[in-house]
Design an enzyme around this catalytic site. Structure first.
Site, PDB file in Angstrom:
ATOM      1  N   ASP A  38     -32.285  22.486  89.254  1.00 47.72           N
ATOM      2  CA  ASP A  38     -33.637  22.956  89.557  1.00 47.72           C
ATOM      3  C   ASP A  38     -33.521  24.392  90.047  1.00 47.72           C
ATOM      4  O   ASP A  38     -32.413  24.870  90.317  1.00 47.72           O
ATOM      5  CB  ASP A  38     -34.295  22.068  90.622  1.00 47.72           C
ATOM      6  N   ASP A  64     -32.256  28.060  86.217  1.00 43.93           N
ATOM      7  CA  ASP A  64     -33.485  28.598  85.643  1.00 43.93           C
ATOM      8  C   ASP A  64     -33.388  28.320  84.149  1.00 43.93           C
ATOM      9  O   ASP A  64     -32.600  28.956  83.440  1.00 43.93           O
ATOM     10  CB  ASP A  64     -33.591  30.093  85.910  1.00 43.93           C
ATOM     11  N   VAL A  65     -34.162  27.361  83.659  1.00 49.96           N
ATOM     12  CA  VAL A  65     -33.989  26.910  82.275  1.00 49.96           C
ATOM     13  C   VAL A  65     -34.335  27.978  81.250  1.00 49.96           C
ATOM     14  O   VAL A  65     -33.964  27.859  80.084  1.00 49.96           O
ATOM     15  CB  VAL A  65     -34.808  25.630  81.989  1.00 49.96           C
ATOM     16  N   TYR A 156     -49.822  25.707  78.070  1.00 51.34           N
ATOM     17  CA  TYR A 156     -49.138  24.431  78.317  1.00 51.34           C
ATOM     18  C   TYR A 156     -49.189  23.546  77.081  1.00 51.34           C
ATOM     19  O   TYR A 156     -48.182  22.985  76.660  1.00 51.34           O
ATOM     20  CB  TYR A 156     -49.793  23.735  79.509  1.00 51.34           C
ATOM     21  N   LYS A 160     -46.013  22.225  74.832  1.00 55.40           N
ATOM     22  CA  LYS A 160     -45.690  20.802  74.724  1.00 55.40           C
ATOM     23  C   LYS A 160     -45.789  20.310  73.282  1.00 55.40           C
ATOM     24  O   LYS A 160     -45.047  19.410  72.865  1.00 55.40           O
ATOM     25  CB  LYS A 160     -46.599  19.984  75.643  1.00 55.40           C
ATOM     26  N   THR A 191     -47.693  13.928  90.229  1.00 59.47           N
ATOM     27  CA  THR A 191     -46.514  14.722  90.565  1.00 59.47           C
ATOM     28  C   THR A 191     -46.952  15.944  91.369  1.00 59.47           C
ATOM     29  O   THR A 191     -48.137  16.316  91.357  1.00 59.47           O
ATOM     30  CB  THR A 191     -45.795  15.195  89.286  1.00 59.47           C
TER      31      THR A 191
END
Length: 251
Positions: A38, A64-65, A156, A160, A191
């Site tokens: 994370d 950091d992806v 977003y 996705k 979440t």
């Protein structure tokens, strides 16, 4: 049945979030050795301590992806610590709510970088180690908003939707190379990413109103879907979309 992941090493991104942490706890309970990652290092340390106190073998690494270099570092750490990788769970993601005209260039770029590019980088960087496993699983977290439109959250939804098809093309590419690739599509889940919205709107939240079960899901209700796709029980499942949404996309 217990020990469904015994002998496997699993790397989870976004591991301190709701779905990520629930997945990590579930995987640890089934015998997996874990690499939890994370950008929030304090939360990461707390998660690792929690898992280790329950007896799990855990490597915690900041990731950091959206950074190719950071991915390479984490995969090398995984190789050094465990010598293998069997499961990659791409959970890390961020949301931006505006529609087409109100989405800024900076917001668009950031959401795509984390949700879409981050998923691709994870698969790309981890693939050699996964392929060497001979029996590996990649689980990419998409969303119901990767399946249907909402009229909002333009960046977003675009990210996705891209994750959904990126998953399918990877599934075809690696189907004979010992790597299965599937996507999970949560509906409204309580979440931290959307908790403020749920607190503000409660049961009046439009997507909850449209959900036949009339409630938000719990991260613990998503983790078993991750587990199924990670373990050998899903050995003939690749390129699939596992929807966990209380019926939201059923109508």
């Amino acid at each position: 049945m217990t020990g469904r992941l015994t002998g496997k090493v699993a790397l989870i991104t976004g591991a301190t979030g709701g779905i990520g942490s629930a997945t990590a706890v579930t995987f640890a309970g089934e015998g997996a050795r874990l690499v939890v990652t994370d950008v929030d290092e304090d939360a990461l340390r707390a998660l690792a301590a929690r898992l280790e106190s329950a007896g799990a073998d855990v490597l915690a690494a900041r990731l950091d992806v959206s950074s190719a270099g950071n991915w390479q570092e984490v995969i090398e750490l995984t190789r050094q610590r465990f010598g293998r990788l069997d499961v990659l769970v791409n959970v890390a993601g961020i949301v931006d709510w505006p529609g087409i005209e109100n989405t800024t260039q900076d917001a668009w770029d950031r959401v795509i970088a984390v949700n879409q590019t981050g998923t691709w980088l994870g698969m790309k960087t981890a693939m050699a180690l996964l392929r060497a496993s001979g029996n590996a699983s990649i689980i990419n977290t998409s969303s119901v908003l990767g399946l249907v439109g909402s009229g909002a959250a333009a960046a977003y939804q675009a990210s996705k939707g891209a994750v959904r098809l990126l998953t399918k093309t990877a599934a075809v590419e690696y189907a004979t190379q010992g790597v299965r690739v599937n996507s999970v599509h949560p509906g409204v889940v309580a979440t931290p990413m959307i908790q403020d919205l749920l607190d503000e709107q409660g049961d009046r939240q439009p997507d909850i109103v449209r959900t036949p079960m009339r409630r938000a899901g719990d991260p613990a209700e998503i983790a078993p879907a991750m587990l199924f796709l990670a373990c050998d029980e899903s050995s003939f499942v690749t390129g699939a979309e596992l929807v966990v949404d209380g019926g939201l996309t059923a109508h």
